[in-house]
Scaffold this active site. Structure first.
Site, short mmCIF file in Angstrom:
data_model
loop_
_atom_site.label_atom_id
_atom_site.label_comp_id
_atom_site.label_asym_id
_atom_site.label_seq_id
_atom_site.Cartn_x
_atom_site.Cartn_y
_atom_site.Cartn_z
N ARG A 1 0.84 -1.30 0.14
CA ARG A 1 -0.03 -0.09 0.30
C ARG A 1 0.78 1.14 -0.03
NH1 ARG A 1 -3.28 -1.68 5.21
NH2 ARG A 1 -1.81 -2.30 5.92
N LYS B 1 1.43 2.09 7.71
CA LYS B 1 2.20 1.00 8.43
C LYS B 1 2.66 1.98 9.82
CE LYS B 1 1.10 -2.00 9.43
NZ LYS B 1 -0.39 -2.85 9.92
N TYR C 1 -0.94 4.21 10.09
CA TYR C 1 -1.11 3.85 11.60
C TYR C 1 -0.67 3.34 12.73
CZ TYR C 1 -5.50 1.54 9.55
OH TYR C 1 -6.83 1.26 8.78
N HIS D 1 -0.67 1.36 16.30
CA HIS D 1 -0.81 0.92 16.68
C HIS D 1 0.32 0.49 18.09
CE1 HIS D 1 -3.66 -1.32 14.28
NE2 HIS D 1 -2.77 -0.78 13.28
N ASP E 1 -2.43 -6.95 15.12
CA ASP E 1 -1.37 -5.88 15.44
C ASP E 1 -1.93 -4.87 16.30
OD1 ASP E 1 -4.43 -5.61 15.00
OD2 ASP E 1 -4.85 -3.47 13.51
N1 LIG Z 1 -3.96 -7.75 10.69
C1 LIG Z 1 -4.35 -6.79 10.36
O1 LIG Z 1 -4.28 -6.98 8.88
C2 LIG Z 1 -5.44 -6.02 10.37
C3 LIG Z 1 -6.34 -6.10 11.83
N2 LIG Z 1 -6.65 -5.31 12.35
C4 LIG Z 1 -7.74 -5.55 13.78
O2 LIG Z 1 -8.64 -6.49 13.64
C5 LIG Z 1 -9.63 -5.31 15.11
C6 LIG Z 1 -10.66 -6.04 15.50
O3 LIG Z 1 -11.36 -4.73 14.38
P1 LIG Z 1 -12.47 -3.67 13.85
O4 LIG Z 1 -13.43 -4.85 13.65
O5 LIG Z 1 -12.32 -2.85 13.05
O6 LIG Z 1 -12.87 -3.69 15.38
P2 LIG Z 1 -14.24 -3.26 16.35
O7 LIG Z 1 -14.59 -2.66 17.00
O8 LIG Z 1 -14.94 -3.04 14.88
O9 LIG Z 1 -15.07 -4.81 16.58
C7 LIG Z 1 -14.00 -5.13 17.25
C8 LIG Z 1 -14.86 -6.06 18.33
O10 LIG Z 1 -15.15 -6.17 19.55
C9 LIG Z 1 -15.64 -6.54 20.63
N3 LIG Z 1 -14.77 -7.13 21.82
C10 LIG Z 1 -14.25 -6.62 22.58
N4 LIG Z 1 -13.83 -6.88 23.76
C11 LIG Z 1 -14.34 -8.64 23.35
C12 LIG Z 1 -14.23 -9.27 24.34
N5 LIG Z 1 -13.89 -9.45 25.36
N6 LIG Z 1 -15.05 -10.68 23.39
C13 LIG Z 1 -15.28 -10.40 22.41
N7 LIG Z 1 -15.93 -9.38 22.10
C14 LIG Z 1 -15.11 -8.11 22.40
C15 LIG Z 1 -16.67 -5.01 20.59
O11 LIG Z 1 -17.28 -4.92 21.27
C16 LIG Z 1 -16.55 -4.77 19.08
O12 LIG Z 1 -17.70 -5.33 18.36
C17 LIG Z 1 -7.94 -4.66 15.21
O13 LIG Z 1 -7.30 -5.17 16.08
C18 LIG Z 1 -7.90 -4.39 14.46
O14 LIG Z 1 -6.66 -3.24 14.11
C19 LIG Z 1 -7.76 -4.01 11.21
C20 LIG Z 1 -7.67 -4.25 10.23
C21 LIG Z 1 -6.19 -5.11 9.40
C1 LIG Z 2 -5.32 -1.72 10.34
C2 LIG Z 2 -4.23 -2.18 10.08
O1 LIG Z 2 -2.89 -2.59 10.58
C3 LIG Z 2 -3.34 -2.25 8.48
O2 LIG Z 2 -4.08 -1.73 7.49
O3 LIG Z 2 -1.73 -3.16 8.29
#
Ligand SMILES: NC(=O)C1=CN([C@@H]2O[C@H](COP(=O)(O)OP(=O)(O)OC[C@H]3O[C@@H](n4cnc5c(N)ncnc54)[C@H](O)[C@@H]3O)[C@@H](O)[C@H]2O)C=CC1
Ligand SMILES: CC(=O)C(=O)O
Length: 374
Positions: free
Chosen positions: A15, A74, A93, A95, A269
């Site tokens: 990206r 990133k 980002y 993190h 992340d």
């Molecule tokens: N690895 C990667 O390339 C990427 C990673 N991510 C990550 O994915 C993760 C999720 O992101 P989003 O869905 O946007 O967040 P979000 O805020 O939309 O959803 C998170 C959900 O987790 C729930 N939650 C919180 N504590 C909980 C628990 N103890 N038990 C069950 N559910 C719980 C919340 O109620 C919420 O519904 C983040 O860490 C984000 O940074 C996002 C994009 C890319």
């Molecule tokens: C959210 C994030 O860390 C990514 O898009 O790489």
């Protein structure tokens, strides 16, 4: 203001922080944009595309970083820490919760570090995280489906099954943007889907959205243990904004999964939500095996579908970048509460509570910091 766009250096991070449309928006507002040569290549944008809308192409990362504001995708890697300096606005980002070294560098060098992922609207939405969560959520199931195939080490289960044969079981922990998009893809493939969340209202919304076609469960260790045990594909998708991800799946729960099952911990992340996810993997070597279960923990999943991701990301980041450039960071933060929540480090202080707590550092609210500046 001069805005710099370095080429991303993370493994397979294709990206780029700005498209030609984004350059045009900044130039129309009277700003200069320096793009490091070939920064857009991985997303299908050439130097000429950027030059045509008024960008200057610079040969080195150092020249791109020598700008008033640097936009990235990133979090900076150690090789980039040398470019930090007092007063630099870094918009990317970050993190920081699982990144003590980076946090310390930003504090010591007095960088104004504004994290895409903690910019938050009054309704709780995270508008600059959302598009990448949509991408990663959708990818999590296509990746999981692939690693379930025998030749990738999986148990040889087709998520949709076929008539007369059980469907695959997909368990998603965290029913936010990643979780909802994972569920959409898994349902589309014909799998049985369970979504676990701690927020009862969110579970109600999901039940309505999917019209009863997913099993929703309240998040507690009993429900998680039972669901994880039967999962062919487990997706980690929890988030507490800015904080280290809660470790909800224990090593014993993973040991209970059947051999050849797959875990995709999207929340890596923020440090990962599964106890056996003890490392970050890369697109070059995306998985490792533990207790017979395949673990995928790539922290920049959207980098693999860079054209889609760059367009989606910059759609939402550029309007904030224009505000920062037009008003200067202090006024932009005063005028926009959502943007103010993005400030993680400023003037050598940590201005995001969950990040300060993660590192046992003192917290200074952004209001306090800006007051001192007045
Ligand atoms: N690895 C990667 O390339 C990427 C990673 N991510 C990550 O994915 C993760 C999720 O992101 P989003 O869905 O946007 O967040 P979000 O805020 O939309 O959803 C998170 C959900 O987790 C729930 N939650 C919180 N504590 C909980 C628990 N103890 N038990 C069950 N559910 C719980 C919340 O109620 C919420 O519904 C983040 O860490 C984000 O940074 C996002 C994009 C890319
Ligand atoms: C959210 C994030 O860390 C990514 O898009 O790489």
């Amino acid at each position: 203001m001069i805005v710099g766009i370095p080429k991303e250096i993370k493994n397979n991070e294709n990206r780029v922080a700005i498209t030609p449309a984004g350059v045009a928006a900044l130039v129309q507002n009277g700003h200069s944009v320096r793009v490091e040569t070939s920064a857009g290549q991985g997303s299908g944008f050439t130097n000429e595309d950027y030059k045509a809308v008024g960008a200057e192409i610079v040969e080195t990362a150092a020249e791109a970083w020598a700008s008033d504001m640097v936009m990235k995708v990133k979090e900076p890697l150690p090789a980039e820490y040398g470019f930090f300096r007092e007063g630099l606005i870094l918009f990317t980002y970050l993190h920081l919760a699982p990144e003590p070294e980076l946090t310390r560098e930003l504090i010591d060098k007095k960088v104004i570090a504004i994290a895409y992922e903690t910019i938050q609207l009054d309704n709780g939405a995270l508008p600059l995280l959302m598009p990448m969560s949509e991408v990663a959520g959708r990818m999590s199931v296509q990746i999981g489906a692939q690693f379930l195939e025998k030749q990738y080490g999986g148990k040889g289960v087709l998520l949709g099954g076929v008539p007369g044969v059980p469907k695959g079981e997909v368990v998603v922990i965290g029913g936010g943007i990643v979780g909802t998009n994972a569920a959409k893809m898994a349902l589309g493939l014909g799998a049985n889907v369970t979504i676990i969340d701690v927020n009862a209202d969110r579970l109600r919304q999901l039940d309505d959205l999917f019209q009863g076609r997913v099993q929703t469960l309240m998040s507690n260790s009993f429900n998680i243990a039972n669901a994880v045990k039967k999962a062919d594909l487990l997706v980690g998708a929890v988030l507490i904004p800015g904080a280290r991800a809660p470790r909800l799946v224990t090593e014993d729960m993973v040991k209970d999964m059947s051999p050849g099952s797959v875990i995709v911990d999207v929340a890596i992340d923020q440090g990962g939500s599964i106890e056996t996810v003890d490392r970050i993997t890369t697109h070059d070597k995306p998985t490792y095996e533990k207790h017979g279960v395949i673990h995928y923990a790539v922290a920049n999943m959207p980098g693999a579908v860079a054209r889609t991701s760059t367009l989606a990301l910059t759609n939402v980041t550029v309007p904030y970048a224009v505000q920062l450039a037009n008003k200067g960071y202090a006024q932009a933060i005063r005028d926009n509460k959502a943007l103010a929540k993005g400030v993680n480090v400023i003037d050598g202080k940590v201005a995001y509570k969950a990040v300060a707590d993660a590192h046992n550092l003192p917290y200074a609210s952004i209001e306090e910091v800006l007051l001192v500046k007045n």
